[in-house]
Design a protein around this motif. Structure first.
Motif, PDB file in Angstrom:
ATOM      1  N   VAL A  57       0.843  -1.202   0.000  1.00  0.00           N
ATOM      2  CA  VAL A  57       0.000   0.000   0.000  1.00  0.00           C
ATOM      3  C   VAL A  57       0.876   1.249   0.000  1.00  0.00           C
ATOM      4  CG1 VAL A  57      -1.640   1.328   1.386  1.00  0.00           C
ATOM      5  CG2 VAL A  57      -2.012  -1.101   1.024  1.00  0.00           C
ATOM      6  N   ALA A  58       1.944   1.252   0.774  1.00  0.00           N
ATOM      7  CA  ALA A  58       2.853   2.404   0.798  1.00  0.00           C
ATOM      8  C   ALA A  58       3.496   2.617  -0.571  1.00  0.00           C
ATOM      9  CB  ALA A  58       3.918   2.203   1.865  1.00  0.00           C
ATOM     10  N   LEU A  59       3.897   1.539  -1.236  1.00  0.00           N
ATOM     11  CA  LEU A  59       4.470   1.662  -2.583  1.00  0.00           C
ATOM     12  C   LEU A  59       3.447   2.220  -3.566  1.00  0.00           C
ATOM     13  CD1 LEU A  59       6.491  -1.654  -2.906  1.00  0.00           C
ATOM     14  CD2 LEU A  59       7.423   0.649  -2.934  1.00  0.00           C
ATOM     15  N   MET A  60       2.219   1.748  -3.486  1.00  0.00           N
ATOM     16  CA  MET A  60       1.171   2.220  -4.393  1.00  0.00           C
ATOM     17  C   MET A  60       0.838   3.695  -4.147  1.00  0.00           C
ATOM     18  SD  MET A  60       0.622  -0.181  -6.392  1.00  0.00           S
ATOM     19  CE  MET A  60       1.134  -1.871  -6.445  1.00  0.00           C
ATOM     20  N   VAL A  61       0.849   4.112  -2.890  1.00  0.00           N
ATOM     21  CA  VAL A  61       0.588   5.524  -2.587  1.00  0.00           C
ATOM     22  C   VAL A  61       1.701   6.392  -3.156  1.00  0.00           C
ATOM     23  CG1 VAL A  61       0.488   7.202  -0.692  1.00  0.00           C
ATOM     24  CG2 VAL A  61      -0.868   5.115  -0.589  1.00  0.00           C
ATOM     25  N   CYS A  62       2.947   5.970  -2.997  1.00  0.00           N
ATOM     26  CA  CYS A  62       4.070   6.731  -3.567  1.00  0.00           C
ATOM     27  C   CYS A  62       3.953   6.825  -5.085  1.00  0.00           C
ATOM     28  CB  CYS A  62       5.393   6.083  -3.197  1.00  0.00           C
ATOM     29  SG  CYS A  62       5.874   6.319  -1.485  1.00  0.00           S
ATOM     30  N   ALA A  63       3.604   5.740  -5.728  1.00  0.00           N
ATOM     31  CA  ALA A  63       3.486   5.746  -7.185  1.00  0.00           C
ATOM     32  C   ALA A  63       2.263   6.530  -7.641  1.00  0.00           C
ATOM     33  CB  ALA A  63       3.413   4.312  -7.711  1.00  0.00           C
ATOM     34  N   GLY A  64       1.159   6.400  -6.945  1.00  0.00           N
ATOM     35  CA  GLY A  64      -0.080   7.061  -7.355  1.00  0.00           C
ATOM     36  C   GLY A  64      -0.068   8.561  -7.160  1.00  0.00           C
ATOM     37  N   THR A  65       0.672   9.045  -6.179  1.00  0.00           N
ATOM     38  CA  THR A  65       0.709  10.479  -5.924  1.00  0.00           C
ATOM     39  C   THR A  65       1.912  11.155  -6.565  1.00  0.00           C
ATOM     40  OG1 THR A  65       1.897  10.123  -3.856  1.00  0.00           O
ATOM     41  CG2 THR A  65      -0.509  10.244  -3.733  1.00  0.00           C
ATOM     42  N   ALA A  66       2.689  10.424  -7.335  1.00  0.00           N
ATOM     43  CA  ALA A  66       3.890  10.956  -7.982  1.00  0.00           C
ATOM     44  C   ALA A  66       4.805  11.621  -6.956  1.00  0.00           C
ATOM     45  CB  ALA A  66       3.528  11.915  -9.102  1.00  0.00           C
ATOM     46  N   ALA A  67       5.048  10.924  -5.872  1.00  0.00           N
ATOM     47  CA  ALA A  67       5.863  11.465  -4.783  1.00  0.00           C
ATOM     48  C   ALA A  67       7.274  11.799  -5.235  1.00  0.00           C
ATOM     49  CB  ALA A  67       5.909  10.468  -3.626  1.00  0.00           C
ATOM     50  N   GLY A  68       7.775  11.112  -6.235  1.00  0.00           N
ATOM     51  CA  GLY A  68       9.124  11.375  -6.713  1.00  0.00           C
ATOM     52  C   GLY A  68       9.289  12.745  -7.335  1.00  0.00           C
ATOM     53  N   GLU A  69       8.223  13.305  -7.886  1.00  0.00           N
ATOM     54  CA  GLU A  69       8.316  14.634  -8.481  1.00  0.00           C
ATOM     55  C   GLU A  69       8.422  15.710  -7.416  1.00  0.00           C
ATOM     56  OE1 GLU A  69       5.234  15.244 -11.326  1.00  0.00           O
ATOM     57  OE2 GLU A  69       5.796  13.480 -12.466  1.00  0.00           O
ATOM     58  N   VAL A  70       7.919  15.452  -6.238  1.00  0.00           N
ATOM     59  CA  VAL A  70       7.966  16.433  -5.161  1.00  0.00           C
ATOM     60  C   VAL A  70       9.236  16.271  -4.337  1.00  0.00           C
ATOM     61  CG1 VAL A  70       6.794  17.243  -3.082  1.00  0.00           C
ATOM     62  CG2 VAL A  70       5.465  16.506  -5.050  1.00  0.00           C
ATOM     63  N   TRP A  71       9.568  15.040  -3.946  1.00  0.00           N
ATOM     64  CA  TRP A  71      10.659  14.802  -3.004  1.00  0.00           C
ATOM     65  C   TRP A  71      11.887  14.147  -3.614  1.00  0.00           C
ATOM     66  CZ3 TRP A  71       6.193  12.416  -0.080  1.00  0.00           C
ATOM     67  CH2 TRP A  71       5.524  13.390   0.653  1.00  0.00           C
ATOM     68  N   GLY A  72      11.855  13.807  -4.883  1.00  0.00           N
ATOM     69  CA  GLY A  72      12.974  13.074  -5.454  1.00  0.00           C
ATOM     70  C   GLY A  72      13.441  13.653  -6.773  1.00  0.00           C
ATOM     71  N   LEU A  73      13.970  12.786  -7.583  1.00  0.00           N
ATOM     72  CA  LEU A  73      14.494  13.166  -8.889  1.00  0.00           C
ATOM     73  C   LEU A  73      13.479  12.936 -10.000  1.00  0.00           C
ATOM     74  CD1 LEU A  73      18.027  11.540  -8.520  1.00  0.00           C
ATOM     75  CD2 LEU A  73      17.421  13.928  -8.204  1.00  0.00           C
ATOM     76  N   GLY A  74      12.196  12.898  -9.657  1.00  0.00           N
ATOM     77  CA  GLY A  74      11.148  12.571 -10.617  1.00  0.00           C
ATOM     78  C   GLY A  74      11.045  13.536 -11.774  1.00  0.00           C
ATOM     79  N   ARG A  75      11.200  14.811 -11.535  1.00  0.00           N
ATOM     80  CA  ARG A  75      11.118  15.796 -12.631  1.00  0.00           C
ATOM     81  C   ARG A  75      12.276  15.623 -13.598  1.00  0.00           C
ATOM     82  NH1 ARG A  75       9.630  20.303  -8.591  1.00  0.00           N
ATOM     83  NH2 ARG A  75       7.396  19.973  -8.447  1.00  0.00           N
ATOM     84  N   THR A  76      13.463  15.461 -13.059  1.00  0.00           N
ATOM     85  CA  THR A  76      14.629  15.241 -13.906  1.00  0.00           C
ATOM     86  C   THR A  76      14.483  13.944 -14.684  1.00  0.00           C
ATOM     87  OG1 THR A  76      15.958  16.369 -12.255  1.00  0.00           O
ATOM     88  CG2 THR A  76      17.139  15.084 -13.883  1.00  0.00           C
ATOM     89  N   TRP A  77      13.999  12.909 -14.026  1.00  0.00           N
ATOM     90  CA  TRP A  77      13.778  11.614 -14.657  1.00  0.00           C
ATOM     91  C   TRP A  77      12.742  11.725 -15.772  1.00  0.00           C
ATOM     92  CZ3 TRP A  77      15.842   6.902 -14.864  1.00  0.00           C
ATOM     93  CH2 TRP A  77      15.064   5.834 -15.262  1.00  0.00           C
ATOM     94  N   ALA A  78      11.668  12.482 -15.540  1.00  0.00           N
ATOM     95  CA  ALA A  78      10.605  12.626 -16.542  1.00  0.00           C
ATOM     96  C   ALA A  78      11.075  13.373 -17.771  1.00  0.00           C
ATOM     97  CB  ALA A  78       9.410  13.335 -15.921  1.00  0.00           C
ATOM     98  N   ASN A  79      12.095  14.216 -17.652  1.00  0.00           N
ATOM     99  CA  ASN A  79      12.598  14.973 -18.800  1.00  0.00           C
ATOM    100  C   ASN A  79      13.616  14.215 -19.630  1.00  0.00           C
ATOM    101  OD1 ASN A  79      11.026  17.232 -18.333  1.00  0.00           O
ATOM    102  ND2 ASN A  79      12.504  18.082 -16.883  1.00  0.00           N
TER     103      ASN A  79
END
Length: 90
Positions: A57-79
Motif C-alpha cells: 500500500v505504501a508503494l502504491m501511494v508513492c506511485a499514485g501520488t507521484a511522490a518522486g516529483e515532489v521529493w525526489g528526482l522525478g522531474r529530472t527523470w521525466a525529462n
C-alpha cells in the motif's frame, strides 16, 4: 520457498533496487509493481502477510501520488528522452 543462497541474494538485490528507485523517486510505477510482487512473495513465504500488504500500500501511494516529483528526482527523470518516449517508466 527459496532455501538456497542464490535465491535469497536475488530477492534482497531486487528489494534493494526497488528501495533505491523509491528513495530517488525514479521509475516509481515499475518499482511499485515489481516491489509489490517481491514484498508479497517474501511476506507470504514468511507468514508476514499484513506487514507485506502495508508495504505494498505504501508503494502504491508513492506511485499514485507521484511522490518522486515532489521529493525526489522525478522531474529530472521525466525529462529524460527515454522516459518521454516510454511514459510507463515514470
Amino acid at each position: 520457498m527459496g532455501e538456497s543462497g542464490w535465491f535469497r541474494i536475488a530477492v534482497l538485490a531486487g528489494l534493494a533496487v526497488v528501495a533505491a528507485a523509491v528513495l530517488l523517486g525514479v521509475c516509481l510505477r515499475g518499482a511499485a509493481l515489481v516491489g509489490g510482487a517481491l514484498v508479497l512473495g517474501v511476506a507470504g513465504a514468511g507468514g508476514w502477510v499484513v506487514p507485506g500488504l502495508l508495504a505494498v500500500v505504501a508503494l502504491m501511494v508513492c506511485a499514485g501520488t507521484a511522490a518522486g516529483e515532489v521529493w525526489g528526482l522525478g522531474r529530472t527523470w521525466a525529462n529524460h528522452p527515454v522516459v518521454r518516449r516510454n511514459p510507463w517508466l515514470r
